[in-house]
Design an enzyme around this catalytic site. Sequence first.
Site, PDB file in Angstrom:
ATOM      1  N   SER A 126      -5.594   5.839   2.387  1.00 44.78           N
ATOM      2  CA  SER A 126      -5.978   4.669   1.597  1.00 44.78           C
ATOM      3  C   SER A 126      -4.896   3.600   1.672  1.00 44.78           C
ATOM      4  CB  SER A 126      -6.211   5.065   0.139  1.00 44.78           C
ATOM      5  OG  SER A 126      -4.972   5.383  -0.482  1.00 44.78           O
ATOM      6  N   SER A 128      -3.106   2.411  -0.879  1.00 45.15           N
ATOM      7  CA  SER A 128      -2.280   2.366  -2.091  1.00 45.15           C
ATOM      8  C   SER A 128      -0.799   2.152  -1.804  1.00 45.15           C
ATOM      9  CB  SER A 128      -2.458   3.657  -2.897  1.00 45.15           C
ATOM     10  OG  SER A 128      -1.899   4.760  -2.210  1.00 45.15           O
ATOM     11  N   LYS A 183       3.356   8.653  -2.599  1.00 39.55           N
ATOM     12  CA  LYS A 183       3.748   7.512  -3.436  1.00 39.55           C
ATOM     13  C   LYS A 183       5.259   7.337  -3.329  1.00 39.55           C
ATOM     14  CE  LYS A 183      -0.464   7.197  -5.147  1.00 39.55           C
ATOM     15  NZ  LYS A 183      -1.381   6.123  -4.728  1.00 39.55           N
ATOM     16  N   SER A 288      -3.450   1.157  -6.894  1.00 40.57           N
ATOM     17  CA  SER A 288      -2.847   2.467  -6.678  1.00 40.57           C
ATOM     18  C   SER A 288      -3.093   3.352  -7.896  1.00 40.57           C
ATOM     19  CB  SER A 288      -1.346   2.333  -6.429  1.00 40.57           C
ATOM     20  OG  SER A 288      -0.719   3.598  -6.400  1.00 40.57           O
TER      21      SER A 288
END
Length: 323
Positions: A126, A128, A183, A288
């Site tokens: 994705s 994010s 992340k 996100s």
Amino acid sequence: MALLTSLILAAFVGYIGAWYTGAVEGNFALLLFLATVVTGVYWLAERFYFLPRRRRAVEAFETSSAQRREALTQQGITQFDREDDKAREKILAQPWWLDWTAGLFPVILVVFLLRSFVVEPFKIPSGSMMPTLLTGDLILVNKFTYGLRLPVINTKITDGTPLARGDVVVFRYPPKPSMDYIKRVVGVPGDEVAYLNKKLTINGQPVSKESDADYLDGESMRLLKQYTENLGGKQHKILNDETTPSYVPGASGFNFPGIENCRYSVEGVVCKVPAGNYFMMGDNRDNSADSRFWGFVPDKNIVGRAFFVWMNFGDLGRIGPFQ
């Protein structure tokens, strides 16, 4: 053994097929571990039982063949065909069920060791982490920087370098540990992380960021505000969408471990990071799903530090290290 091996291989193929079709939730680490164990058992059986047995059969055949040739020589026959050589090769050859098990063990073992203790490949699913990482980036994750962990159960067996603010980390998604997320570490144990009005503050100190050229999001075809952020001494790019509100949607329904350490308001969120946990955020701050939504990441969920894009089939210029 041929029937048993057929059933084992069918079970592996069936599991992979069910995983591919979505009938079961796959676990590649477990699959690779089982493949290593199964092929390893066959490799040991081949080395210490089946191969010696075939060699003894060859020796018996050669003894019988020598006796036959000696008898023929005594009868005046001195020329022989080469069928004995073919028969010898056939006796010594591995059957197919050993080719597909013991024969694959060295390769599977190397892949298992590299993936478990050195580096592991991942695909970014994705946006994010834009603009640092893009959808479709194939990345490498260092598995030993933060300490070695046993495969499958992820139990730490050696101490490594502690996670630091600014590190890009792959971890097991706390609400569903079978999934891997990526992340950036924003808060370490004991930190008070505040993200209010799109401004990040750690322990009362604002994290510096400087305006950069607007970023064109290739997925939505929109221009987003881009900044260079200095987090933990590491400079990286982040994005903000001015059309997205500062508050965290759905906060009133959140119920994750440690939620009592967080305060939500119309301005954003403030969280005190518990011991043994981390606060993670994506670089695409307004697009996100991260610790603001599902909570803290326990140390036991850490997989490794992401550090290199090794391929992006849509943009070869993406290949290289990143911050």
